[in-house]
Enzyme design. Structure first.
Site, mmCIF file in Angstrom:
data_model
loop_
_atom_site.group_PDB
_atom_site.id
_atom_site.type_symbol
_atom_site.label_atom_id
_atom_site.label_comp_id
_atom_site.label_asym_id
_atom_site.label_seq_id
_atom_site.Cartn_x
_atom_site.Cartn_y
_atom_site.Cartn_z
ATOM 1 C CG ASP A 29 -2.052 0.990 1.101
ATOM 2 O OD1 ASP A 29 -3.200 0.565 0.977
ATOM 3 O OD2 ASP A 29 -1.775 2.220 1.093
ATOM 4 N N GLY A 90 -15.460 3.718 3.687
ATOM 5 C CA GLY A 90 -14.300 4.481 3.247
ATOM 6 C C GLY A 90 -13.623 3.908 2.022
ATOM 7 C CD GLN A 91 -14.841 -0.237 -2.506
ATOM 8 O OE1 GLN A 91 -15.933 -0.544 -2.047
ATOM 9 N NE2 GLN A 91 -14.313 -0.843 -3.554
ATOM 10 C CG HIS A 97 -8.537 -2.576 -2.275
ATOM 11 N ND1 HIS A 97 -9.450 -1.936 -3.074
ATOM 12 C CD2 HIS A 97 -8.483 -1.863 -1.128
ATOM 13 C CE1 HIS A 97 -9.917 -0.880 -2.444
ATOM 14 N NE2 HIS A 97 -9.352 -0.809 -1.254
ATOM 15 C CG LEU A 98 -7.727 -9.225 2.011
ATOM 16 C CD1 LEU A 98 -8.896 -8.952 2.951
ATOM 17 C CD2 LEU A 98 -7.564 -10.728 1.785
ATOM 18 C CG HIS A 99 -6.910 -2.514 3.198
ATOM 19 N ND1 HIS A 99 -6.078 -1.436 2.971
ATOM 20 C CD2 HIS A 99 -8.100 -2.186 2.635
ATOM 21 C CE1 HIS A 99 -6.746 -0.496 2.309
ATOM 22 N NE2 HIS A 99 -7.972 -0.921 2.089
HETATM 23 P P1 AMP Z 1 -9.772 1.809 0.260
HETATM 24 O O1 AMP Z 1 -9.944 3.054 1.091
HETATM 25 O O2 AMP Z 1 -10.152 0.560 1.001
HETATM 26 O O3 AMP Z 1 -10.442 1.908 -1.084
HETATM 27 O O4 AMP Z 1 -8.219 1.651 0.066
HETATM 28 C C1 AMP Z 1 -7.530 2.108 -1.039
HETATM 29 C C2 AMP Z 1 -6.079 1.909 -0.697
HETATM 30 O O5 AMP Z 1 -5.316 1.992 -1.879
HETATM 31 C C3 AMP Z 1 -5.514 2.957 0.279
HETATM 32 O O6 AMP Z 1 -4.982 2.311 1.425
HETATM 33 C C4 AMP Z 1 -4.420 3.651 -0.535
HETATM 34 O O7 AMP Z 1 -3.312 4.021 0.241
HETATM 35 C C5 AMP Z 1 -4.074 2.595 -1.564
HETATM 36 N N1 AMP Z 1 -3.515 3.096 -2.801
HETATM 37 C C6 AMP Z 1 -3.975 4.106 -3.559
HETATM 38 N N2 AMP Z 1 -3.200 4.285 -4.641
HETATM 39 C C7 AMP Z 1 -2.219 3.351 -4.567
HETATM 40 C C8 AMP Z 1 -1.096 3.014 -5.379
HETATM 41 N N3 AMP Z 1 -0.817 3.698 -6.508
HETATM 42 N N4 AMP Z 1 -0.296 2.018 -4.984
HETATM 43 C C9 AMP Z 1 -0.544 1.333 -3.851
HETATM 44 N N5 AMP Z 1 -1.604 1.582 -3.047
HETATM 45 C C10 AMP Z 1 -2.416 2.580 -3.388
#
Ligand code: AMP
Ligand code: ZN
Length: 111
Positions: A29, A90-91, A97-99
């Site tokens: 991330d 907060g998506q 994507h799985l954090h």
């Molecule tokens: P969400 O809020 O669950 O949609 O998470 C989106 C995630 O994508 C966030 O944790 C961002 O930091 C991450 N993110 C956004 N752009 C990038 C990127 N170019 N490379 C890696 N992670 C990213």
């Protein structure tokens, strides 16, 4: 799809994966919320977890999460898995994507 941040990212020649197979890709991330914070995404574009109707793919995402957690040394101590579905969660990126977060203590409830 061309308009999708993660589709473009994983297709970029300069992209570095932590893990990849026929179904999923894992990568760091860009804004880590823990000492270890990576994302596991299906290679196929699916906008939300609720739209992902492929049980095999879901299983592959969780298996890859654990594999990379092992490699990163956070599997034994434990890690937090997060799937944000829609605006209230907060998506921000509409490619599933799985954090995977590890290397520190997390609390419950998350707040
Ligand atoms: P969400 O809020 O669950 O949609 O998470 C989106 C995630 O994508 C966030 O944790 C961002 O930091 C991450 N993110 C956004 N752009 C990038 C990127 N170019 N490379 C890696 N992670 C990213
Ligand atoms: Zn996409």
């Amino acid at each position: 799809v061309a308009s999708c941040l993660f589709c473009r990212l994983i297709a970029d020649p300069g992209f570095t994966a932590l893990y990849r197979d026929d179904d999923v890709i894992a990568f760091a991330d860009i804004n880590p919320q823990a000492p270890v914070h990576f994302l596991v995404v299906p290679r196929q574009h699916v906008e939300t977890i609720s739209a992902l109707d492929d049980d095999h793919l879901l299983g592959r995402m969780f298996a890859a999460a654990h594999l990379v957690a092992l490699e990163k040394g956070v599997a034994e101590g434990g890690y937090r898995l997060v799937l944000n579905e829609g605006p209230n969660a907060g998506q921000t990126v509409y490619h599933v994507h799985l954090h995977v977060l590890g290397g520190r203590q997390f609390h419950w409830p998350p707040g």
